[in-house]
Design a protein around this motif. Structure first.
Motif, PDB file in Angstrom:
ATOM      1  N   UNK A   8      -4.090   3.606 -15.705  1.00  0.00           N
ATOM      2  CA  UNK A   8      -4.136   4.346 -14.431  1.00  0.00           C
ATOM      3  C   UNK A   8      -5.191   3.733 -13.503  1.00  0.00           C
ATOM      4  N   UNK A   9      -4.733   3.165 -12.402  1.00  0.00           N
ATOM      5  CA  UNK A   9      -5.695   2.622 -11.437  1.00  0.00           C
ATOM      6  C   UNK A   9      -6.157   3.742 -10.509  1.00  0.00           C
ATOM      7  N   UNK A  10      -7.445   3.781 -10.267  1.00  0.00           N
ATOM      8  CA  UNK A  10      -7.950   4.828  -9.370  1.00  0.00           C
ATOM      9  C   UNK A  10      -8.247   4.230  -7.999  1.00  0.00           C
ATOM     10  N   UNK A  11      -7.808   4.939  -6.984  1.00  0.00           N
ATOM     11  CA  UNK A  11      -8.147   4.501  -5.625  1.00  0.00           C
ATOM     12  C   UNK A  11      -8.753   5.695  -4.903  1.00  0.00           C
ATOM     13  N   UNK A  12      -9.898   5.486  -4.285  1.00  0.00           N
ATOM     14  CA  UNK A  12     -10.428   6.594  -3.496  1.00  0.00           C
ATOM     15  C   UNK A  12     -10.151   6.306  -2.024  1.00  0.00           C
ATOM     16  N   UNK A  13      -9.566   7.304  -1.371  1.00  0.00           N
ATOM     17  CA  UNK A  13      -9.293   7.197   0.068  1.00  0.00           C
ATOM     18  C   UNK A  13     -10.063   8.295   0.776  1.00  0.00           C
ATOM     19  N   UNK A  14     -11.039   7.904   1.573  1.00  0.00           N
ATOM     20  CA  UNK A  14     -11.778   8.887   2.372  1.00  0.00           C
ATOM     21  C   UNK A  14     -11.248   8.808   3.801  1.00  0.00           C
ATOM     22  N   UNK A  15     -10.814   9.935   4.324  1.00  0.00           N
ATOM     23  CA  UNK A  15     -10.247   9.945   5.672  1.00  0.00           C
ATOM     24  C   UNK A  15     -11.161  10.741   6.592  1.00  0.00           C
ATOM     25  N   UNK A  16     -11.488  10.159   7.722  1.00  0.00           N
ATOM     26  CA  UNK A  16     -12.362  10.862   8.661  1.00  0.00           C
ATOM     27  C   UNK A  16     -11.578  11.937   9.404  1.00  0.00           C
ATOM     28  N   UNK A  23       3.747   2.776  -7.315  1.00  0.00           N
ATOM     29  CA  UNK A  23       2.783   3.851  -7.142  1.00  0.00           C
ATOM     30  C   UNK A  23       2.692   4.790  -8.344  1.00  0.00           C
ATOM     31  N   UNK A  24       3.491   4.474  -9.413  1.00  0.00           N
ATOM     32  CA  UNK A  24       3.544   5.425 -10.532  1.00  0.00           C
ATOM     33  C   UNK A  24       2.228   5.534 -11.293  1.00  0.00           C
ATOM     34  N   UNK A  25       1.598   4.382 -11.581  1.00  0.00           N
ATOM     35  CA  UNK A  25       0.344   4.504 -12.334  1.00  0.00           C
ATOM     36  C   UNK A  25      -0.863   4.298 -11.427  1.00  0.00           C
ATOM     37  N   UNK A  26      -0.774   4.993 -10.308  1.00  0.00           N
ATOM     38  CA  UNK A  26      -1.860   4.932  -9.341  1.00  0.00           C
ATOM     39  C   UNK A  26      -2.394   6.343  -9.158  1.00  0.00           C
ATOM     40  N   UNK A  27      -3.690   6.488  -9.201  1.00  0.00           N
ATOM     41  CA  UNK A  27      -4.272   7.811  -8.976  1.00  0.00           C
ATOM     42  C   UNK A  27      -5.054   7.746  -7.660  1.00  0.00           C
ATOM     43  N   UNK A  29      -7.266   2.650  11.826  1.00  0.00           N
ATOM     44  CA  UNK A  29      -6.300   2.735  10.731  1.00  0.00           C
ATOM     45  C   UNK A  29      -5.045   3.468  11.186  1.00  0.00           C
ATOM     46  N   UNK A  30      -3.942   3.191  10.537  1.00  0.00           N
ATOM     47  CA  UNK A  30      -2.750   4.010  10.720  1.00  0.00           C
ATOM     48  C   UNK A  30      -2.000   4.021   9.402  1.00  0.00           C
ATOM     49  N   UNK A  31      -0.932   4.814   9.335  1.00  0.00           N
ATOM     50  CA  UNK A  31      -0.267   4.964   8.040  1.00  0.00           C
ATOM     51  C   UNK A  31       0.192   3.609   7.498  1.00  0.00           C
ATOM     52  N   UNK A  32       0.642   2.721   8.375  1.00  0.00           N
ATOM     53  CA  UNK A  32       1.155   1.416   7.900  1.00  0.00           C
ATOM     54  C   UNK A  32       0.034   0.560   7.310  1.00  0.00           C
ATOM     55  N   UNK A  33      -1.107   0.473   8.001  1.00  0.00           N
ATOM     56  CA  UNK A  33      -2.180  -0.401   7.489  1.00  0.00           C
ATOM     57  C   UNK A  33      -2.790   0.180   6.214  1.00  0.00           C
ATOM     58  N   UNK A  34      -2.904   1.504   6.133  1.00  0.00           N
ATOM     59  CA  UNK A  34      -3.482   2.111   4.932  1.00  0.00           C
ATOM     60  C   UNK A  34      -2.535   1.940   3.738  1.00  0.00           C
ATOM     61  N   UNK A  35      -1.236   2.171   3.961  1.00  0.00           N
ATOM     62  CA  UNK A  35      -0.278   2.006   2.859  1.00  0.00           C
ATOM     63  C   UNK A  35      -0.233   0.544   2.412  1.00  0.00           C
ATOM     64  N   UNK A  36      -0.350  -0.380   3.355  1.00  0.00           N
ATOM     65  CA  UNK A  36      -0.321  -1.800   3.003  1.00  0.00           C
ATOM     66  C   UNK A  36      -1.520  -2.156   2.119  1.00  0.00           C
ATOM     67  N   UNK A  52      -2.677  -1.918  -5.568  1.00  0.00           N
ATOM     68  CA  UNK A  52      -1.805  -1.560  -6.680  1.00  0.00           C
ATOM     69  C   UNK A  52      -1.209  -2.802  -7.344  1.00  0.00           C
ATOM     70  N   UNK A  53      -0.950  -3.825  -6.536  1.00  0.00           N
ATOM     71  CA  UNK A  53      -0.326  -5.042  -7.050  1.00  0.00           C
ATOM     72  C   UNK A  53      -1.298  -5.987  -7.751  1.00  0.00           C
ATOM     73  N   UNK A  54      -2.577  -5.718  -7.554  1.00  0.00           N
ATOM     74  CA  UNK A  54      -3.593  -6.640  -8.109  1.00  0.00           C
ATOM     75  C   UNK A  54      -3.539  -6.683  -9.623  1.00  0.00           C
TER      76      UNK A  54
END
Lengths: 502, 87
Positions: free
Chosen positions: B1-9, B37-41, B72-79, B85-87
């Motif tokens: 499970x890869x963890x990603x923290x996303x802080x949004x202002x 995105x399955x094994x992404x937290x 930022x926008x949804x496209x750049x954040x998802x990219x 995730x691909x790393x």
């Protein structure tokens, strides 16, 4: 496209912020406004269209509309600032029309067309030819071809194609217009028939080129606040959640006070009073005096009904709208104050300009425009320490903001007072569906009904001046409604004042 | 499970410039039926000070695993998230 943040959304909001900033800071407007298009569209390379000069010119027209000014003619010279000093007044400044097409921003999309894409597989079944009522579709060289001269644009071929190879394309503005008020000018650009338009604003949120915009009153409102007059806000229940997670309902009063409003009230108080009046009216008049009753609160719906079904105009409730009832209720104790309605709605701007309402509601602004004021003034909700909850309205009054909520409130009120009375209801949202509902009513198929009409699909939470995706906004309003101090409109502590507001 | 923290202002300006729509886009990823995105937290948090110190024209600001992303926008954040995730 609703609920997705796009460059069109971004520019619209930047324009509101800059106009609010201009009004707050003052100075030489005629010179200052010339700089704003360069601030919103910086640099030398176009981002959105083929030319940066065009981008700035369009922003210029948007700025004018946001200040309440009319669009400039394209074939005559006029500075961006023309009329700006006349519009810098502390009262409403309004030159019709409300909803405007910025013609040189319009893509001149073709009116409805049906065409075959290269998805066509030339299949053996080719049902596209079988369903065409005028034999416009045929197979030529192994591919479906539509004869444009014969085609009725009914779209049946598109519906049956197993490969989604036939597309029926509508202009987004015209598809969103439930009044069929949008046609084309001599250059093929969208043109609004103002005899038909009811200013619901759905075209302006549906145009992917951002070519349609309505006029705003924030410039004059900020002048009124700056002039030192008492300015009071009434805020529509759809506001909950619109300004982000830090902007809780408890903080709204204080945030608005920081902008210079002296007091803040919920428009849902007026919704409670409107509910009581419509419930009484319904019980009294249906079916003896009229076959059905339509709700009154959505001005785009009620104007549509009166324009297209004039013989049934008397069947739309005469109850004053929540906006007007709340304004009168506030003015009773604050006769000299200016009243501002803050809501999700473009059509309310027009309602407040009607002769009979003009003296009650001084300004109408949308949530999106208010957000521009918050940003211009640097209001941060999580830095506000005072929590001052709104506690005047009922659950059903607050639910007016959500499709079906008005009819539910009226039924709830009737059940409470007249438990034996049966009420049938139907709710339609979106003017096209509203028209269908009234057509059925006209045919006698809705006798005894209470008909709720809302011009925006989803109700007020889907209004043209909102910021939040509709699903999220609906959930926020319902949560807020549940927390109301009372459940039923009839229990409003202001119920006894209704007769004083007539 | 890869963890990603996303802080949004979620300061006023960042909300106006579309930070809520970024959150919606990221939360929508969970319902996508793709292995990516399955094994992404993804841990989404919000605060009004992610963009501090404020830079004119930077809104909306997010931080992905602590890395600041402006405008930022949804496209750049998802990219960016799919890159991680691909790393």
């Amino acid at each position: 496209m609703r609920g997705i943040y796009t460059p069109v959304t971004k520019i619209r909001r930047q324009v509101f912020t800059e106009v609010a900033r201009l009004a707050y800071e003052g100075g030489d407007y005629a010179s200052r406004i010339e700089h704003i298009p360069y601030k919103i569209i910086p640099g030398e390379i176009p981002t959105y269209r083929d030319s940066i000069f065009k981008e700035r010119a369009i922003v210029g027209e948007r700025l004018r509309l946001a200040m309440g000014l009319s669009l400039r003619r394209i074939d005559e010279h006029a500075p961006l600032s023309e009329g700006i000093n006349e519009s810098a007044v502390a009262e409403k400044y309004y030159e019709p029309p409300l909803i405007n097409v910025i013609t040189f921003a319009c893509n001149a999309c073709p009116e409805t067309s049906v065409f075959v894409t290269n998805n066509c597989q030339g299949c053996l079944a080719h049902p596209c030819t079988a369903v065409c009522p005028v034999k416009a579709t045929s197979i030529v060289n192994g591919r479906s071809v539509i004869d444009k001269d014969k085609c009725l644009k009914c779209g049946r071929c598109a519906d049956v194609c197993p490969y989604s190879a036939i597309v029926k394309r509508k202009r987004p503005c015209a598809a969103a217009c439930g009044m069929d008020a949008i046609s084309s000018d001599n250059l093929g650009r969208a043109k609004i028939d103002y005899d038909k338009c009811v200013s619901c604003g759905q075209c302006l949120v549906s145009c992917p080129f951002g070519a349609i915009a309505d006029k705003s009153q924030i410039f004059q409102l900020i002048h009124a606040i700056k002039s030192g007059q008492e300015v009071i806000a009434e805020i529509a229940p759809a506001f909950v959640g619109q300004f982000g997670p830090s902007a809780t309902p408890e903080k709204m009063k204080e945030a608005l006070r920081k902008l210079g409003f002296s007091k803040v009230y919920e428009t849902a108080v007026g919704a409670d009073l409107c509910t009581i009046e419509e419930a009484e009216d319904f019980v009294k008049k249906v079916p003896d005096e009229q076959p059905f009753m339509g709700t009154s609160c959505c001005p785009a719906w009620s104007v549509m009904a009166k324009k297209l079904f004039p013989e049934y105009a008397h069947c739309i409730s005469m109850a004053m709208t929540p906006m007007v009832l709340t304004a009168r209720w506030i003015k009773k104790d604050n006769p000299d104050a200016k009243i501002v309605f803050i809501g999700p709605c473009a059509a309310k701007k027009l309602e407040a300009s009607r002769r009979s309402v003009r003296s009650d509601v001084d300004f109408v602004i949308t949530f999106e425009e208010l957000m521009g004021m918050f940003v211009a003034k640097g209001i941060e909700f999580d830095q506000l320490e005072v929590e001052d909850p709104l506690q005047d309205a009922s659950t059903v009054g607050r639910n007016f903001a959500v499709g079906g909520g008005v009819a539910a409130a009226v039924v709830d009120c009737i059940k409470q007072k007249y438990p034996d009375r049966e009420v049938l209801t139907e709710a339609a949202a979106g003017l096209r569906d509203c028209r269908k509902m009234l057509t059925l009513a006209k045919a006698g198929k809705r006798n005894g009904y209470l008909l709720e009409g809302m011009a925006c699909p989803g109700g007020c939470v889907a209004g043209a001046g909102t910021l939040l995706p509709i699903v999220r906004a609906t959930a926020s309003v319902k949560g807020f409604a549940k927390e109301a101090p009372i459940g039923h409109a009839a229990d409003s502590q202001y119920a006894d004042q209704l007769h004083l507001l007539e | 499970m890869k963890k990603i923290s996303l802080e949004v202002c979620v300061c006023t300006e960042c909300v106006m410039m579309g930070s809520m729509e970024i959150i919606d886009a990221i939360e929508g990823l969970k319902s996508l039926e793709t292995d990516l995105y399955q094994d992404l937290d993804i841990d989404v948090t919000t605060s009004s000070s992610v963009c501090a110190p404020k830079v004119s024209g930077a809104s909306p600001v997010v931080k992905i695993n602590g890395e600041r992303m402006e405008k930022a926008n949804s496209a750049t954040v998802m990219a960016r998230i799919s890159e991680i995730a691909n790393k």
